[in-house]
Design a protein around this motif. Structure first.
Motif, PDB file in Angstrom:
ATOM      1  N   SER A  70       0.829  -1.197   0.000  1.00  0.00           N
ATOM      2  CA  SER A  70       0.000   0.000   0.000  1.00  0.00           C
ATOM      3  C   SER A  70       0.875   1.263   0.000  1.00  0.00           C
ATOM      4  O   SER A  70       1.894   1.304   0.676  1.00  0.00           O
ATOM      5  N   PRO A  71       0.451   2.290  -0.738  1.00  0.00           N
ATOM      6  CA  PRO A  71       1.207   3.552  -0.669  1.00  0.00           C
ATOM      7  C   PRO A  71       1.229   4.133   0.737  1.00  0.00           C
ATOM      8  O   PRO A  71       2.114   4.913   1.078  1.00  0.00           O
ATOM      9  N   ARG A  72       0.254   3.732   1.552  1.00  0.00           N
ATOM     10  CA  ARG A  72       0.241   4.218   2.931  1.00  0.00           C
ATOM     11  C   ARG A  72       1.416   3.624   3.701  1.00  0.00           C
ATOM     12  O   ARG A  72       1.741   4.079   4.780  1.00  0.00           O
ATOM     13  N   GLU A  75       5.062   4.513   0.204  1.00  0.00           N
ATOM     14  CA  GLU A  75       5.171   5.578  -0.795  1.00  0.00           C
ATOM     15  C   GLU A  75       6.325   6.531  -0.472  1.00  0.00           C
ATOM     16  O   GLU A  75       7.125   6.847  -1.356  1.00  0.00           O
ATOM     17  N   GLU A  93       4.594   6.576  -8.402  1.00  0.00           N
ATOM     18  CA  GLU A  93       3.312   6.120  -7.857  1.00  0.00           C
ATOM     19  C   GLU A  93       3.458   4.663  -7.449  1.00  0.00           C
ATOM     20  O   GLU A  93       4.304   3.937  -7.982  1.00  0.00           O
ATOM     21  N   ASN A  96      -0.883  -0.793  -5.634  1.00  0.00           N
ATOM     22  CA  ASN A  96      -1.076  -1.615  -4.435  1.00  0.00           C
ATOM     23  C   ASN A  96      -1.545  -3.019  -4.829  1.00  0.00           C
ATOM     24  O   ASN A  96      -2.738  -3.283  -4.923  1.00  0.00           O
TER      25      ASN A  96
END
Lengths: 671, 144
Positions: A70-72, A75, A93, A96
């Motif tokens: 996940s980018p959370r 990232e 980017e 996910n």
């Protein structure tokens, strides 16, 4: 022409177990504009990041898609790696394919296909990403600490000692929190007030700390480094500057029979009161609900006898505004009360009490001056039953979690009882004993072996009265579930620790998230345990989950360190994912027609009016303008704008439409 | 209809539902793979024209989900989304789109299980409704 690099991660086997990563990387290489596509076991590892950096330099990439978690999660990691290789970090980017794909679907072609769909969507987006420059904002070096229990006190002192200003807000008339109510603390049995009250005094005297007791947070706006808060200072009905804390009013007040919150309902207090003798600030407050004057319009005795004329019956709540750079939330917990245990007669029988009430009975400053006397008739109980896990670990009661502190304080209670009533018989009903902590297991052993506390592995089915005794029914599960009954004089329930009653409303005011039980959510359960998902707001103590004193103090110091790190910078760098209004060459200047429908929709008042004038100063048109310091990038104005004149960087119209088309395999980039 | 694999696009906010869907992953709950998520900062950012674009481009169903009322990270974005949805819903009939094809929901960061359930329910619903073909014939006419 775009030159995109796609980096597909196996995440050990977390992704590769269900997704054919080779196929995804291979298919991605055929997407128009993709110049480089590889897979690797751990993209986030140093060699993985090096692969990205090398590819950016060697293949001259114009954008990067990392298909991983996940980018959370990562990232920032990958954006930093891109920046190190000279690529603008906002041209990176994440797709996910772990949380949203490999972990939630079985191994199949459909799963691999979905992973590729996600990659293709993000490739379409990243092609339209623009290089962005971070926004710099100043930092107000004042911290707001909410809650004056041990966690809030520790956090305030640590921040103040690192040289920054602190505003400490406590809703009760005195700081101290639950710890001030405790008798003695495990596993050392040192007196709680003896170790706490010096800290409370330190808070009151610290030149960097402003204490607002009997106050609550009214509202908060702004963002990390630049919060604006409004604090409601509730009317104490006296002038704190004049009051010397002599206590004459408290002695003379005629309405004395009010249940004391501090004594957990076991003691009485007058209508004008100081919660406990060591209170900080040691100034009384009038309980307007019970005061004779507020009820009947007569009395005013305290006003007449006050030597400094400090009583102010007409005082109103005061709103204090302050600029804040960071917030530490340390609002603590509560324990389950009331009709939660009808089967245990809690609230019905006077001698079925909770752990906090037992603390008051055992405390030297309590209603019985430290003698264990039961509430109903003041007799010394000969048999006491302690029930651990009263409500905790009980899905039927809606509380699945372990309240963590009860095993230890129950052992302590049984021990204290035995130390005070030598011939007494303490029994503990427990499910499991959880004594993880330095000297904790040894402490419980001591209760069993040295103080002869009888531990019975059983849950309690029912408690009822029979001939002046409380019958506790259970079944000893270590003796073949043999049913058993114990006739007790006093029953102490270690009721579940729960979130404060107002936890949800406060979370909404602060914009922080909370879990299913209204405990505040940390940003990451392991690696960011003191931060919230809202930048600049940190957590300390039991508002996050039930915790004992050492843990609360440790977390408070952790939160204070985070605040000190934040305040060590003179300006903060913020992500430039904000809204911008279209500007273009004359004669149009901007597609904005100046309807200003966006203005009321903005939760941050970030939209201003801008006048465009020609060189003679003649007004050409008035258009909207986004203040980049205030905009938080929610994008509500973007969706609302009738002429599509506002766009949001990072989630622009072009980007999201391209994503939708690519996802549905309808974009010009489809394979 | 057993071989029909619906295409469902989920428009979700970054702070609640995206994180909730992450939680579904970290809790290893399984759900139907027919849904793909597109991340937005807030449901307030979601332009409902995007939903039409998705339908016109081959989506069979759509999920819009964000923070619960009063829990919005930006305090009011989800209310704007809700208002927009109320108006948009009344337009769907006119557009020839069955209202059951759009699922508007709230999923918080703590509701991993709810996300899995939402996806499975929506997938099941869309499977019952069958593919959305109404706009396909418009392709090539420059209408989409």
């Amino acid at each position: 022409m775009a030159r995109i690099g796609v980096f597909v991660c196996h995440c050990g086997e977390n992704i590769s177990a269900t997704v054919d990563v080779k196929k995804v990387a291979e298919a991605a290489s055929r997407i128009p504009g993709v110049a480089h596509s590889v897979e690797y076991k751990y993209m986030c590892s140093d060699p993985g990041q090096q692969m990205i950096r090398n590819a950016i330099r060697e293949k001259n990439l114009t954008g990067v898609v990392v298909a991983a978690c996940s980018p959370r999660m990562h990232e920032p990691t990958f954006r930093r790696a891109c920046a190190e290789a000279g690529l603008n970090p906002f041209l990176c980017e994440m797709a996910n394919i772990r949380e949203h794909c490999s972990w939630v679907h079985e191994k199949s072609e459909a799963t691999t296909h979905k992973a590729f769909d996600i990659v293709r969507t993000l490739v379409a987006k990243v092609k339209r990403n623009k290089a962005l420059l971070p926004i710099k904002v100043p930092v107000t070096k004042t911290a707001l600490v909410l809650g004056g229990g041990i966690a809030g006190i520790q956090a305030s002192l640590d921040i103040a000692n690192s040289g920054h200003k602190v505003i400490l807000v406590e809703k009760e008339p005195s700081i101290g929190g639950h710890m001030s109510q405790l008798s003695e603390t495990f596993p050392t049995l040192d007196c709680s007030q003896c170790i706490l009250t010096p800290r409370m005094v330190e808070v009151a005297q610290h030149p960097n700390i402003t204490l607002h007791s009997y106050s609550e947070l009214e509202s908060m706006d702004g963002f990390i480094g630049n919060f604006k808060v409004r604090i409601r200072k509730k009317a104490r009905s006296l002038d704190e500057k004049l009051c010397t804390g002599c206590g004459l009013c408290v002695q003379k007040c005629p309405s004395k029979k009010i249940s004391s919150e501090f004594d957990a309902g076991l003691g009485l207090r007058p209508a004008i009161y100081v919660p406990f003798p060591q209170a900080v600030p040691n100034k009384p407050v009038i309980d307007r609900e019970h005061c004779t004057y507020y009820r009947t319009g007569k009395c005013r005795l305290c006003e007449k006898i006050c030597p400094t004329q400090a009583i102010r019956f007409d005082q109103e709540d005061e709103i204090i505004e302050a600029d804040i750079g960071a917030v530490v939330v340390a609002t603590g917990f509560d324990i389950k009360h009331g009709d939660f245990f009808p089967e245990y007669g809690y609230g019905k029988y006077k001698d079925v009490i909770d752990g906090l009430q037992f603390e008051r009975l055992a405390s030297a400053s309590g209603p019985t001056l430290g003698e264990i006397r039961r509430p109903s008739d003041g007799q010394v109980p000969q048999t006491v039953v302690f029930v651990a896990c009263a409500g905790s670990r009980d899905p039927a009661k809606g509380i699945e979690y372990c309240s963590k502190i009860c095993c230890m304080y129950t052992a302590k209670h049984a021990m204290l009882y035995k130390h005070k009533v030598h011939h007494g018989k303490p029994f503990v009903f427990y499910m499991d004993i959880r004594a993880g902590g330095k000297m904790y297991e040894e402490f419980v052993r001591r209760a069993m072996e040295e103080d002869g506390v009888q531990y019975i592995r059983s849950r309690v089915s029912r408690i009822y009265e029979r001939g002046g005794k409380l019958v506790v029914k259970g079944a000893d599960t270590l003796l073949g579930s043999r049913p058993l009954e114990i006739e007790a004089d006093l029953v102490v329930l270690a009721t579940a620790g729960v979130a404060q009653a107002g936890a949800e409303q406060l979370a909404q005011r602060l914009h922080v998230s909370f879990d299913a039980h209204k405990f505040y959510a940390e940003a990451h359960p392991k690696l960011r345990p003191v931060e919230t998902n809202t930048a600049g707001i940190f957590l300390a103590g039991a508002c996050q989950a039930p915790k004992d004193i050492p843990e609360s103090v440790a977390q408070a110091s952790g939160a204070a360190a985070k605040v000190a790190i934040l305040f060590s910078q003179s300006e903060l760098v913020r992500e430039p994912l904000i809204a911008v209004v279209d500007r273009q060459a004359p004669p149009l200047y901007s597609s904005c027609v100046g309807c200003f429908l966006c203005q009321p929709s903005c939760p941050y008042q970030a939209i201003e009016k801008e006048e465009i004038r020609d060189r003679d100063g003649q007004l050409i048109k008035t258009i909207a303008k986004v203040n980049p310091g205030l905009c938080q990038g929610c994008g509500t104005c973007v969706a609302l704008c009738r002429t599509k004149s506002i766009d949001i960087q990072g989630f622009s119209h072009e980007q999201v439409y391209a994503e939708v088309l690519a996802l549905l395999n309808r974009g010009e980039d489809n394979v | 209809m057993s071989d029909f694999n619906p295409k469902i696009v989920a428009f979700v906010c970054n702070w609640c539902t995206y994180a909730g869907a992450d939680l579904t992953g970290t809790s290893r709950m399984k759900y139907s793979p027919q849904v793909s998520i597109i991340r937005f900062p807030c449901t307030g950012r979601i332009d409902f024209m995007l939903l039409l674009k998705a339908f016109a481009s081959g989506a069979d169903g759509i999920i819009v989900s964000g923070c619960h009322p009063n829990d919005c990270h930006y305090s009011s974005g989800n209310f704007h989304a809700r208002r927009r949805w109320i108006v948009f819903r009344s337009l769907l009939d006119f557009l020839g789109i069955d209202v059951r094809r759009v699922r508007f929901s709230w999923v918080s960061a703590a509701e991993g299980a709810k996300w899995a359930q939402l996806v499975n329910e929506t997938a099941e619903q869309i499977r019952l409704l069958g593919p959305f073909k109404r706009y396909h014939q418009l392709r090539g006419l420059g209408v989409e």
